[in-house]
Design a protein around this motif. Structure first.
Motif, PDB file in Angstrom:
ATOM      1  N   ASN A  19       0.828  -1.220   0.000  1.00  0.00           N
ATOM      2  CA  ASN A  19       0.000   0.000   0.000  1.00  0.00           C
ATOM      3  C   ASN A  19       0.862   1.270   0.000  1.00  0.00           C
ATOM      4  O   ASN A  19       0.404   2.340   0.384  1.00  0.00           O
ATOM      5  N   SER A  20       2.113   1.130  -0.456  1.00  0.00           N
ATOM      6  CA  SER A  20       3.051   2.254  -0.312  1.00  0.00           C
ATOM      7  C   SER A  20       2.678   3.478  -1.143  1.00  0.00           C
ATOM      8  O   SER A  20       3.107   4.581  -0.841  1.00  0.00           O
ATOM      9  N   GLU A  21       1.850   3.306  -2.176  1.00  0.00           N
ATOM     10  CA  GLU A  21       1.429   4.493  -2.939  1.00  0.00           C
ATOM     11  C   GLU A  21       0.617   5.417  -2.048  1.00  0.00           C
ATOM     12  O   GLU A  21       0.639   6.633  -2.224  1.00  0.00           O
ATOM     13  N   ILE A  22      -0.074   4.829  -1.082  1.00  0.00           N
ATOM     14  CA  ILE A  22      -0.888   5.638  -0.168  1.00  0.00           C
ATOM     15  C   ILE A  22      -0.108   5.965   1.103  1.00  0.00           C
ATOM     16  O   ILE A  22      -0.072   7.112   1.542  1.00  0.00           O
ATOM     17  N   ASN A  23       0.527   4.940   1.709  1.00  0.00           N
ATOM     18  CA  ASN A  23       1.170   5.174   3.023  1.00  0.00           C
ATOM     19  C   ASN A  23       2.628   5.628   2.914  1.00  0.00           C
ATOM     20  O   ASN A  23       3.249   5.965   3.924  1.00  0.00           O
ATOM     21  N   LYS A  24       3.172   5.624   1.707  1.00  0.00           N
ATOM     22  CA  LYS A  24       4.557   6.093   1.454  1.00  0.00           C
ATOM     23  C   LYS A  24       5.623   5.217   2.123  1.00  0.00           C
ATOM     24  O   LYS A  24       6.759   5.647   2.271  1.00  0.00           O
ATOM     25  N   MET A  25       5.250   4.001   2.554  1.00  0.00           N
ATOM     26  CA  MET A  25       6.232   3.130   3.201  1.00  0.00           C
ATOM     27  C   MET A  25       6.628   2.005   2.240  1.00  0.00           C
ATOM     28  O   MET A  25       6.008   0.945   2.198  1.00  0.00           O
ATOM     29  N   THR A  26       7.670   2.270   1.442  1.00  0.00           N
ATOM     30  CA  THR A  26       8.208   1.251   0.532  1.00  0.00           C
ATOM     31  C   THR A  26       9.071   0.279   1.335  1.00  0.00           C
ATOM     32  O   THR A  26       9.360   0.524   2.513  1.00  0.00           O
ATOM     33  N   ASN A  27       9.504  -0.783   0.700  1.00  0.00           N
ATOM     34  CA  ASN A  27      10.405  -1.722   1.379  1.00  0.00           C
ATOM     35  C   ASN A  27      11.667  -1.023   1.876  1.00  0.00           C
ATOM     36  O   ASN A  27      12.167  -1.325   2.955  1.00  0.00           O
ATOM     37  N   SER A  28      12.186  -0.097   1.076  1.00  0.00           N
ATOM     38  CA  SER A  28      13.401   0.628   1.497  1.00  0.00           C
ATOM     39  C   SER A  28      13.127   1.458   2.748  1.00  0.00           C
ATOM     40  O   SER A  28      13.933   1.477   3.678  1.00  0.00           O
ATOM     41  N   ASN A  29      11.985   2.145   2.756  1.00  0.00           N
ATOM     42  CA  ASN A  29      11.633   2.966   3.928  1.00  0.00           C
ATOM     43  C   ASN A  29      11.418   2.092   5.163  1.00  0.00           C
ATOM     44  O   ASN A  29      11.845   2.421   6.269  1.00  0.00           O
ATOM     45  N   LEU A  30      10.741   0.962   4.961  1.00  0.00           N
ATOM     46  CA  LEU A  30      10.474   0.057   6.085  1.00  0.00           C
ATOM     47  C   LEU A  30      11.786  -0.530   6.619  1.00  0.00           C
ATOM     48  O   LEU A  30      11.954  -0.709   7.827  1.00  0.00           O
ATOM     49  N   ALA A  31      12.717  -0.814   5.710  1.00  0.00           N
ATOM     50  CA  ALA A  31      14.004  -1.390   6.126  1.00  0.00           C
ATOM     51  C   ALA A  31      14.785  -0.405   6.993  1.00  0.00           C
ATOM     52  O   ALA A  31      15.432  -0.802   7.973  1.00  0.00           O
ATOM     53  N   VAL A  32      14.712   0.875   6.647  1.00  0.00           N
ATOM     54  CA  VAL A  32      15.418   1.896   7.437  1.00  0.00           C
ATOM     55  C   VAL A  32      14.829   1.970   8.847  1.00  0.00           C
ATOM     56  O   VAL A  32      15.535   2.126   9.838  1.00  0.00           O
ATOM     57  N   VAL A  33      13.503   1.817   8.935  1.00  0.00           N
ATOM     58  CA  VAL A  33      12.835   1.874  10.240  1.00  0.00           C
ATOM     59  C   VAL A  33      13.093   0.597  11.044  1.00  0.00           C
ATOM     60  O   VAL A  33      13.402   0.650  12.234  1.00  0.00           O
ATOM     61  N   PHE A  34      12.964  -0.566  10.389  1.00  0.00           N
ATOM     62  CA  PHE A  34      12.996  -1.825  11.134  1.00  0.00           C
ATOM     63  C   PHE A  34      14.374  -2.471  11.245  1.00  0.00           C
ATOM     64  O   PHE A  34      14.619  -3.215  12.199  1.00  0.00           O
ATOM     65  N   GLY A  35      15.260  -2.223  10.274  1.00  0.00           N
ATOM     66  CA  GLY A  35      16.580  -2.862  10.319  1.00  0.00           C
ATOM     67  C   GLY A  35      17.255  -2.773  11.687  1.00  0.00           C
ATOM     68  O   GLY A  35      17.599  -3.796  12.300  1.00  0.00           O
ATOM     69  N   PRO A  36      17.408  -1.548  12.229  1.00  0.00           N
ATOM     70  CA  PRO A  36      18.092  -1.411  13.523  1.00  0.00           C
ATOM     71  C   PRO A  36      17.316  -2.017  14.693  1.00  0.00           C
ATOM     72  O   PRO A  36      17.881  -2.225  15.772  1.00  0.00           O
TER      73      PRO A  36
END
Length: 204
Positions: A153-170
């Protein structure tokens, strides 16, 4: 290793090993209640919230919800209808585990994962996550399957896999001394992004 501060309270949920949470679970469910509560609410109501996982929540509320969980109370995010609170509670729960969800054992393999040729990455990743303890594997699968829904749903929520990885990786992996060396953040986030990209092959 620093000595444990004190034994966990009888109902404590945050900062407690996954194996202990599973032992305490009435039906032996390997996925902790906090993850189930937050993810079931967010997957039903929060998939279209812009910047979900990027915004902070009211600090007092976060502490209050943690206290309720640690006291053995039931928590309903459907009643509170607070998306950012649920998102922050999920991240906090994972971040406060005594050992990261991806475990110290896999730290070096994950930090060096970029050296695996791209055509072998899905198989290598599958082998790595399959070696996790059962409760870690089940919780990781539950989380990643949900995050794939978020990025769909990233077109709406703006959370692509790359964005999610930055948030969740650490939040999924850190070093034994609890420090995150700056040089490791990139590789850990990259592994997380690849895991999200290939999750359908890793968790069949």
């Amino acid at each position: 290793m620093s000595p444990p501060r004190s034994p966990p309270l009888p109902n404590q949920m945050f900062g407690v090993p996954l194996a202990l949470l599973r032992q305490r679970s009435p039906d032996g469910d390997p996925v902790p209640v906090v993850m189930k509560d937050t993810i079931s609410f967010l997957s039903e109501r929060g998939l279209e919230i812009e910047g979900i996982f990027r915004r902070s929540a009211n600090v007092t509320l976060v502490k209050e919800v943690q206290l309720r969980y640690n006291s053995g109370e039931l928590v309903s995010f459907f009643e509170m209808e607070d998306f950012h609170l649920a998102a922050v509670i999920l991240k906090t729960f994972i971040r406060e585990l005594p050992e990261p969800l991806l475990t110290y054992q896999l730290y070096n393999d994950i930090v060096n994962f970029a050296t695996v040729p791209s055509e072998n990455q899905a198989a290598a990743m599958k082998a790595l996550v399959s070696s996790l303890p059962e409760e870690n594997y089940a919780s990781l699968r539950y989380l990643i399957t949900f995050l794939a829904q978020v990025s769909a749903n990233s077109e709406i929520n703006k959370m692509t896999n790359s964005n999610l990885a930055v948030v969740f990786g650490p939040n999924l992996l850190w070093g034994r001394d609890n420090a995150m060396s700056l040089s490791a953040i990139g590789p850990i986030n990259n592994f997380t992004r690849t895991l999200l990209d290939q999750q359908h092959l890793v968790f069949e």
